[in-house]
Enzyme design. Structure first.
Site, short mmCIF file in Angstrom:
data_model
loop_
_atom_site.label_atom_id
_atom_site.label_comp_id
_atom_site.label_asym_id
_atom_site.label_seq_id
_atom_site.Cartn_x
_atom_site.Cartn_y
_atom_site.Cartn_z
N GLU A 67 35.67 159.10 -49.39
CA GLU A 67 34.41 158.59 -49.93
C GLU A 67 33.41 159.72 -50.17
OE1 GLU A 67 33.34 155.51 -47.05
OE2 GLU A 67 34.70 154.12 -48.06
N ARG A 74 39.89 161.23 -38.50
CA ARG A 74 40.09 159.89 -39.06
C ARG A 74 41.17 159.84 -40.12
NH1 ARG A 74 35.31 157.14 -41.36
NH2 ARG A 74 35.56 155.20 -40.23
N LYS A 132 41.90 153.07 -38.74
CA LYS A 132 41.32 151.73 -38.82
C LYS A 132 42.45 150.70 -38.65
CE LYS A 132 37.24 152.62 -41.59
NZ LYS A 132 36.30 152.20 -42.64
N ASP A 152 39.97 148.20 -45.03
CA ASP A 152 38.64 148.45 -44.48
C ASP A 152 38.06 147.24 -43.76
OD1 ASP A 152 36.35 149.79 -43.93
OD2 ASP A 152 35.56 149.78 -45.97
N GLU A 166 30.46 144.35 -40.28
CA GLU A 166 30.16 144.75 -41.66
C GLU A 166 30.64 143.75 -42.71
OE1 GLU A 166 31.72 148.58 -42.69
OE2 GLU A 166 31.24 148.34 -44.80
O1 GCW Z 1 33.66 150.43 -44.20
C1 GCW Z 1 33.25 151.53 -44.94
C2 GCW Z 1 31.77 151.44 -44.91
C3 GCW Z 1 31.08 152.77 -44.98
C4 GCW Z 1 31.67 153.67 -43.93
C5 GCW Z 1 33.15 153.84 -44.22
C6 GCW Z 1 33.85 154.64 -43.15
C7 GCW Z 1 30.58 155.31 -42.59
O2 GCW Z 1 31.35 150.62 -45.93
O3 GCW Z 1 29.72 152.54 -44.78
O4 GCW Z 1 31.02 154.90 -43.85
O5 GCW Z 1 33.78 152.61 -44.27
O6 GCW Z 1 34.43 154.01 -42.27
O7 GCW Z 1 33.81 155.84 -43.18
#
Ligand code: GCW
Length: 857
Positions: free
Chosen positions: A313, A346, A389, A394, A422
């Site tokens: 990102e 990560r 994750k 996500d 979130e």
């Molecule tokens: O879930 C997404 C979020 C971002 C976040 C990213 C991540 C911190 O929308 O806000 O950034 O993942 O986990 O890095």
């Protein structure tokens, strides 16, 4: 008796703001029954003020006093077992707390009976008014003290012996706190409980009281480190002023055995250090990190380590220089090694700009983690842990377990869970997450055809690794409720309890949390348990079915419905819905091949529609809307039914909660706070239901077999009313408005009315609901009149109350409902809404529902 009555009166009157969470130490119901079984004093072994054993003594005194009204003295002993405060050694019953080592020094014979404990473990033995609480280390002793207090707080003062070692060594919390408000998404990225408790205006706050209180909560559930700054890390975190500030935070954490950790920006050597590169294989870059790491440890000798988000990102990383992720992670590993620190690197690595849905049927963000880490297992230093994750995309309402857990056999891994909701209602919706986490942790990936549950992979058991564990994105804020809602705190509690022991049940955790947070009143426990256990399946039902993901607005706040936003952009959270079919084809034979990233048994299961569970069907397969599920329903009918079912369950939450009014532990302040949110959730669940259903009805043109979708006999569309000062407005996305339109005031200073004659309504008593939009940056007022009487008045103030991501748009994020119960309506009455705009909020109204008793629509 008088004092008891007095206490009872105070207990009832006391307003609770949530700050003490589950550590309220409120008087237990059967306090008297326990009195004879409690110790009379506390003995702390080798306690140093500011370290966990000392804290344990304080907590025990405070807890026992709170629960039972019994005041205990604390006798501090030194390392040889000699009393420090010169009180004659008490002969009476005592609770002794300390480390195993300190106990051995003073009592070698008895100490031999203590079972072997692992890191952070404790031994707890309670017998006839005596208690022994020993930790394998200092914080282990504190964990033991908190465990006993949790039992006492539930009125359990029985004798028992327990030896407990946490399942995994890494039990961390990630905070996505920015140094400054207005950083990425405000003060705390994806935080719904207010501003950062650590940082303000670019610096560490002068007053860190909340940091200490936070550490106390975390320690009480066995969590041992906090990454205090956002993974989208600001290089300024490493400036001397900030490092001094971080050291102050670490000082607040230390009494609770919580270590500080930091997120780093990979490009810091260049952006902050002035080097001409941040290539991880350049000596000068390594030297820069070594040096800064030494600087940090000089200030914070017990720093836990680093967390790094790289090449994701828009963040910089090793791939910027064509280096591998292992090259990047190892650079930090080397700097940390001499200090005993670890680096959590990560796995959330993907490119959000290049994926193209239209040109490439095989493009798939879900593949990214395994693809990027391919070939790297075994190439990481031994203090590197890959933080993954739970799912491949996500934090969605349902995802399969990330296949990367099955690929990293030699490399320790940690699972990243998200406590801050979130994509799961942002604490404005009740969604208890433990049942979801348990499913993920229990999932058997069948590596090499052997039982390989996620929980056993991350704990290190399955592949014989020392490191591994849990990272929970918590994102508390300055709000006294911490997360923005009292009920959301069950998720934090559950996270800690599961990271310590993934075998505990979701319901067991809940019952314990409720007893400590509210009271052990049977009904209170039963009702909150019932609501909470229903909440995840309910949320899944009204937000995203069959593995299609949470159909939220992924381009804006990740909050309200917007199914169309998933597709047509490079973020890769696609559904590939068209007029005939829906779902991501992730098969090997015809799709993106993602299913093939799992070990063979699991891959084979997901490869075929017949063996893919319905709840992940659209995650793995692209099928017609008319495809028949194992349940016998078509996909589209399942969507419709699930949305109706989910929204219907959400309507029951406020009523369930109301049944607790006045019960023990349900004080007025928390009662109102929770009721407000549950009412809001019930309304927003209808917004979700209708938006998603309208969207797919519009796409597929397949009607709902039960005739509900698009058919709302009790509604009066605002745009069909007589308007004075209001004008119709096309809502985008269209499905976020009933009939695609709402009304807004002509200008942002026009007071406007919308009225209609209730010709088709029989005289009687009705619930009248108004659907409106509460946008940020304004505080409009609405008034509702029926037959000349004012039924109610409300304000557009959700942005101050709910904590969810604020949105300036009239859409599914801001759509809301207010309901007035038991309104007398006469046939022919005029129903009128008066809207007074404010700021950017043009008092928007979508529709009014005049509902006979028992009907919600
Ligand atoms: O879930 C997404 C979020 C971002 C976040 C990213 C991540 C911190 O929308 O806000 O950034 O993942 O986990 O890095």
């Amino acid at each position: 008796m008088r004092s008891l009555l007095l206490l009872a009166a105070i207990g009832l009157a006391a307003a609770e703001d949530g700050l003490a969470a589950w550590l309220r130490y409120a008087r237990v119901d059967n306090a008297k029954a326990c009195l004879g079984k409690l110790p009379s004093s506390i003995v702390t072994l080798n306690a140093t003020k500011g370290l966990p054993v000392y804290t344990a003594g304080q907590e025990l005194a405070q807890g026992i006093q709170g629960f039972f009204g019994k005041k205990l003295d604390i006798d501090e002993h030194d390392e040889r077992g000699k009393p420090r405060n010169n009180r004659p050694g008490k002969k009476s019953n005592a609770v002794t707390v300390g480390t195993v080592a300190a106990y051995k020094a003073s009592n070698p014979r008895e100490a031999a009976k203590v079972p072997e404990l692992g890191d952070d473990g404790f031994y707890l033995s309670v017998s006839r008014g005596n208690a022994l609480i020993l930790g394998q280390n200092e914080r282990g002793a504190l964990y033991g003290a908190f465990r006993w207090l949790a039992l006492l707080g539930q009125g359990n003062c029985s004798d028992f012996t327990l030896a407990s070692t946490p399942d995994a060594p890494i039990r961390w919390v990630n905070q996505w706190d920015n140094l400054q408000d207005g950083g990425t998404h405000g003060s705390v990225e994806r935080g719904y409980g207010g501003d950062s408790i650590f940082f303000w205006d670019g610096y560490v706050r002068p007053d860190l009281t909340r940091a200490g209180q936070y550490a106390r909560l975390l320690a009480s559930i066995g969590l041992n480190a906090v990454v205090v700054n956002n993974v989208n890390a600001d290089p300024r975190t490493l400036t001397p002023e900030l490092l001094d500030g971080l050291a102050r935070i670490a000082d607040e954490f230390r009494p609770y055995g919580v270590q500080l950790a930091m997120a780093l920006n990979f490009a810091s050597p260049q952006t902050l250090g002035g080097l001409d590169t941040f290539d991880p294989l350049e000596d000068k870059v390594q030297a820069w990190w070594d040096n800064i790491t030494n600087e940090i440890y000089r200030r914070i000798p017990d720093m836990a380590g680093y967390l790094v988000k790289a090449n994701s990102e828009g963040q910089p990383g090793p791939m910027t220089y064509n280096r591998t992720l292992a090259d990047g992670a190892n650079m930090f590993g080397r700097s940390l090694k001499p200090h005993g620190g670890i680096i959590l690197f990560r796995a959330f690595v993907y490119n959000h700009q290049t994926l193209n849905q239209t040109l490439d049927w095989k493009a798939d963000r879900a593949r990214a983690a395994v693809d990027y880490f391919d070939g790297l297992d075994g190439k990481f230093l031994d203090n590197v842990v890959v933080q993954i994750k739970y799912g491949p995309i996500d934090f969605q309402v349902r995802e399969p377990v990330s296949p990367l857990f099955a690929h990293l056999v030699k490399t320790p891994t940690a699972i990243e869970l998200q406590i801050t909701q979130e994509y799961l209602g942002q604490q404005a919706h009740l969604v208890y997450l433990a049942p979801m986490w348990k499913e993920l942790l229990d999932f058997d990936l069948r590596v090499d055809g052997k039982e390989s549950r996620t929980k056993d992979i991350i704990s290190g058991k399955r592949f014989n690794r020392k490191l591994g564990g849990y990272a929970g994105v918590v994102n508390v804020g300055t709000n006294t409720t911490w997360l923005g809602s009292h009920l959301a705190m069950s998720n934090l509690y559950a996270y800690g309890r599961l990271a310590w022991d993934p075998e505990v049940t979701s319901e067991g955790i809940l019952r314990e949390w409720i007893a400590l947070t509210f009271s052990d009143d049977r009904k209170v426990i039963d009702v909150i348990t019932r609501m909470s256990m229903l909440s995840w399946p309910t949320y899944e039902n009204y937000t995203g079915n069959l593995g299609v993901q949470t159909l939220t607005d992924i381009l804006l706040g990740h909050y309200g419905p917007n199914p169309g936003s998933q597709d047509g952009n490079p973020w890769g959270q696609w559904t590939r819905a068209d007029s005939d079919s829906i779902g991501m084809d992730r098969t090997v034979w015809n799709g993106t091949g993602f299913a093939g990233q799992y070990p063979p048994e699991i891959a084979a299961q997901y490869e075929h529609i017949e063996t893919t569970p319905d709840n992940l069907l659209l995650w793995f397969h692209h099928v017609p809307y008319t495809h028949v599920l194992k349940s016998g329903k078509t996909v589209i009918q399942h969507f419709y039914d699930a949305h109706y079912a989910g929204a219907a369950v959400a309507q029951t939450f406020p009523t369930l909660w109301q049944s607790l009014r006045g019960r023990r532990g349900i004080d007025k302040e928390r009662y109102e706070h929770v009721l407000y949110r549950l009412n809001y959730q019930a309304g927003h669940a209808l917004v979700w239901r209708d938006s998603v259903n309208n969207f797919y009805f519009n796409k597929s043109s397949i009607p709902d077999e039960l005739g509900r979708v698009g058919n709302h006999p009790y509604r009066i569309e605002a745009e069909a009313m007589t308007l004075d000062g209001y004008v119709p407005y096309d809502v985008s996305p269209f499905e976020a408005a009933s009939g695609t339109k709402c009304i807004v005031t002509r200008t942002n200073s026009t007071r406007a009315t919308a009225s209609t004659v209730l010709r088709n309504v029989k005289t009687g008593v009705y619930d009248v609901a108004v659907n409106y939009y509460d946008v940020a940056h304004g505080n409009a007022t609405w008034e509702l009149y029926v037959g000349g009487h004012r039924v109610g008045k409300w304000k557009g103030d959700h942005e101050y109350i709910l904590g969810k991501a604020p949105s300036p748009y009239i859409d599914g994020q801001t759509a809301a409902r207010v309901t007035f119960r038991d309104v007398r309506v006469r046939k022919g009455d005029v129903l009128k809404i008066v809207g007074t705009p404010d700021g950017e909020e043009p008092a928007p109204v979508d529709y009014v529902s005049v509902l006979p008793k028992g009907i919600v629509d």
